[in-house]
Design an enzyme around this catalytic site. Structure first.
Site, mmCIF file in Angstrom:
data_model
loop_
_atom_site.group_PDB
_atom_site.id
_atom_site.type_symbol
_atom_site.label_atom_id
_atom_site.label_comp_id
_atom_site.label_asym_id
_atom_site.label_seq_id
_atom_site.Cartn_x
_atom_site.Cartn_y
_atom_site.Cartn_z
ATOM 1 N N ARG A 47 6.572 4.088 -6.686
ATOM 2 C CA ARG A 47 6.572 2.678 -6.111
ATOM 3 C C ARG A 47 8.000 1.819 -6.281
ATOM 4 O O ARG A 47 8.575 1.224 -5.564
ATOM 5 C CB ARG A 47 5.531 1.717 -7.114
ATOM 6 C CG ARG A 47 4.191 2.082 -6.547
ATOM 7 C CD ARG A 47 3.057 1.305 -7.173
ATOM 8 N NE ARG A 47 1.782 1.872 -6.903
ATOM 9 C CZ ARG A 47 0.689 1.092 -7.247
ATOM 10 N NH1 ARG A 47 0.753 -0.120 -7.742
ATOM 11 N NH2 ARG A 47 -0.620 1.400 -6.488
ATOM 12 N N ASP A 157 -2.948 -15.087 -6.242
ATOM 13 C CA ASP A 157 -2.822 -13.673 -6.732
ATOM 14 C C ASP A 157 -1.215 -13.909 -7.413
ATOM 15 O O ASP A 157 -0.842 -14.969 -7.306
ATOM 16 C CB ASP A 157 -2.642 -12.891 -5.382
ATOM 17 C CG ASP A 157 -2.896 -11.199 -5.661
ATOM 18 O OD1 ASP A 157 -3.721 -10.688 -5.632
ATOM 19 O OD2 ASP A 157 -1.724 -10.696 -6.297
HETATM 20 C C1 LIG Z 1 -7.076 -4.074 -6.259
HETATM 21 S S1 LIG Z 1 -6.542 -5.866 -5.530
HETATM 22 C C2 LIG Z 1 -8.300 -6.724 -5.585
HETATM 23 C C3 LIG Z 1 -8.272 -7.603 -4.349
HETATM 24 C C4 LIG Z 1 -9.956 -8.232 -4.118
HETATM 25 N N1 LIG Z 1 -10.276 -8.925 -5.303
HETATM 26 C C5 LIG Z 1 -10.787 -7.080 -3.839
HETATM 27 O O1 LIG Z 1 -11.615 -6.772 -4.578
HETATM 28 O O2 LIG Z 1 -10.784 -6.570 -2.774
HETATM 29 C C6 LIG Z 1 -5.965 -6.527 -7.158
HETATM 30 C C7 LIG Z 1 -5.185 -7.693 -6.881
HETATM 31 O O3 LIG Z 1 -5.127 -8.343 -8.509
HETATM 32 C C8 LIG Z 1 -3.711 -8.870 -8.293
HETATM 33 N N2 LIG Z 1 -3.381 -9.023 -9.755
HETATM 34 C C9 LIG Z 1 -2.827 -7.980 -10.565
HETATM 35 N N3 LIG Z 1 -2.356 -8.683 -11.779
HETATM 36 C C10 LIG Z 1 -2.654 -9.890 -11.629
HETATM 37 C C11 LIG Z 1 -2.627 -10.861 -12.505
HETATM 38 N N4 LIG Z 1 -2.074 -10.953 -13.601
HETATM 39 N N5 LIG Z 1 -2.735 -12.443 -12.123
HETATM 40 C C12 LIG Z 1 -3.280 -12.208 -10.820
HETATM 41 N N6 LIG Z 1 -3.444 -11.496 -9.926
HETATM 42 C C13 LIG Z 1 -3.158 -10.213 -10.513
HETATM 43 C C14 LIG Z 1 -2.913 -7.943 -7.328
HETATM 44 O O4 LIG Z 1 -1.626 -8.507 -7.233
HETATM 45 C C15 LIG Z 1 -3.698 -7.309 -6.442
HETATM 46 O O5 LIG Z 1 -3.550 -8.103 -5.453
#
Ligand SMILES: C[S@@+](CC[C@H](N)C(=O)[O-])C[C@H]1O[C@@H](n2cnc3c(N)ncnc32)[C@H](O)[C@@H]1O
Length: 287
Positions: A47, A157
């Site tokens: 990445r 996010d």
């Molecule tokens: C796998 S995606 C899940 C998206 C959606 N909730 C779903 O289930 O399809 C995880 C998301 O969590 C976000 N994320 C990770 N750490 C985070 C944090 N500390 N605060 C807010 N968002 C975070 C990432 O950027 C990513 O977009």
């Protein structure tokens, strides 16, 4: 060979030293809560290589010196976090949640609260598939059952990249496949150029979703009035137990009594002292 090409080739062969991996891993964990154990080193290298290419930096050593010795972290943190977050998402992902919303949560909430506007928070919204799915479900539900009511979806996010994509609301056709055809007709516009394999969420539906950056590691979640429904799906898995506890406690504080919390199907909230009771698989109600 020019500088950028030299940088590209070097970055491709480069490996992260243990010392730099530890520095990055600690920073990522402290900043985002995302666990980055040593067995993820190859993933992290992959990445970061992309990021190094864009930034025109030749090696991981050079990148880490810039971050940790030359004060680069302040401006680079956003890009580093964009690079390391996993953003996989889908429209109508884990569809049982939306069925539960329509069959149980929303009728209960409309009976319990006279608020004109139902407030829903998608707290790790990625590129927007989850909040736009919620917006479609809400539009359909209210049109059929309570046209005098309205709704708003807050979509947050940590990654700025995904928030921009969500705001644009343009998706590859494939990603929209799970959207039922009647909803496709109402809420999705085809591109005027058929060669472009993408479609856009209608302006009306986009206006029901507000995107903002919010780090779930923060001590306070400034989301305004408490929510009727909170979705926090497929992000808790990246956190350790203390961070999950931190996040879940604050999400509960952001919910109205009787409000609903939805977590991902592979996530668990057991072992924490939280003011919620389970009402369905991975669905909880605030007490
Ligand atoms: C796998 S995606 C899940 C998206 C959606 N909730 C779903 O289930 O399809 C995880 C998301 O969590 C976000 N994320 C990770 N750490 C985070 C944090 N500390 N605060 C807010 N968002 C975070 C990432 O950027 C990513 O977009």
């Amino acid at each position: 060979m020019n500088m950028t090409m030299a940088a590209k080739n070097q970055a491709l062969d480069d490996r992260l030293s243990k010392r730099n991996f530890d520095l990055l891993s600690k920073f990522i964990y402290d900043y985002s809560g995302i666990k980055m154990p040593l067995n993820k080193v190859t993933m992290l290298e992959g990445r970061l290589r992309r990021r190094l290419r864009v930034a025109g930096i030749a090696s991981f050593d050079g990148y880490c010196d810039y971050l940790f010795k030359q004060g680069g972290l302040e401006s680079e943190a956003v890009h580093l976090i964009d690079a390391v977050t996993t953003n996989k998402t889908d429209f109508f992902r884990e569809p049982k949640h939306f069925e539960y919303m329509v069959q149980a949560a929303l009728p209960n909430l409309l009976a319990a609260y006279a608020d004109k506007r139902i407030r829903i928070w998608s707290s790790a919204c990625s590129t927007g598939a989850e909040p736009y799915t919620l917006a479609m479900v809400m539009s359909e539900f209210l049109a059929a059952s309570a046209p005098e009511r309205d709704y708003f979806i807050l979509a947050t996010d940590l990654s700025t990249d995904v928030l921009q994509k969500g705001q644009r609301g343009i998706y590859q056709n494939d990603l929209l496949q799970p959207v039922p055809s009647d909803m496709m007709r109402k809420y999705v516009m085809r591109s005027s150029d058929p060669a472009r394999q993408e479609m856009r969420i209608t302006p009306k539906l986009r206006s029901k979703v507000g995107f903002a950056r919010l780090n779930l590691m923060d001590d306070r979640y400034p989301v305004g009035d408490p929510m009727h429904i909170v979705f926090c799906r497929n992000v808790l898995i990246y956190f350790d137990k203390p961070t999950q506890n931190h996040v879940l406690s604050r999400l509960c504080d952001s919910l109205l009594p009787g409000g609903y919390l939805f977590v991902g199907h592979s996530e668990t909230v057991t072992g924490f002292d939280l003011p919620i009771k389970q009402v369905a698989n991975t669905v909880f109600q605030r007490m």
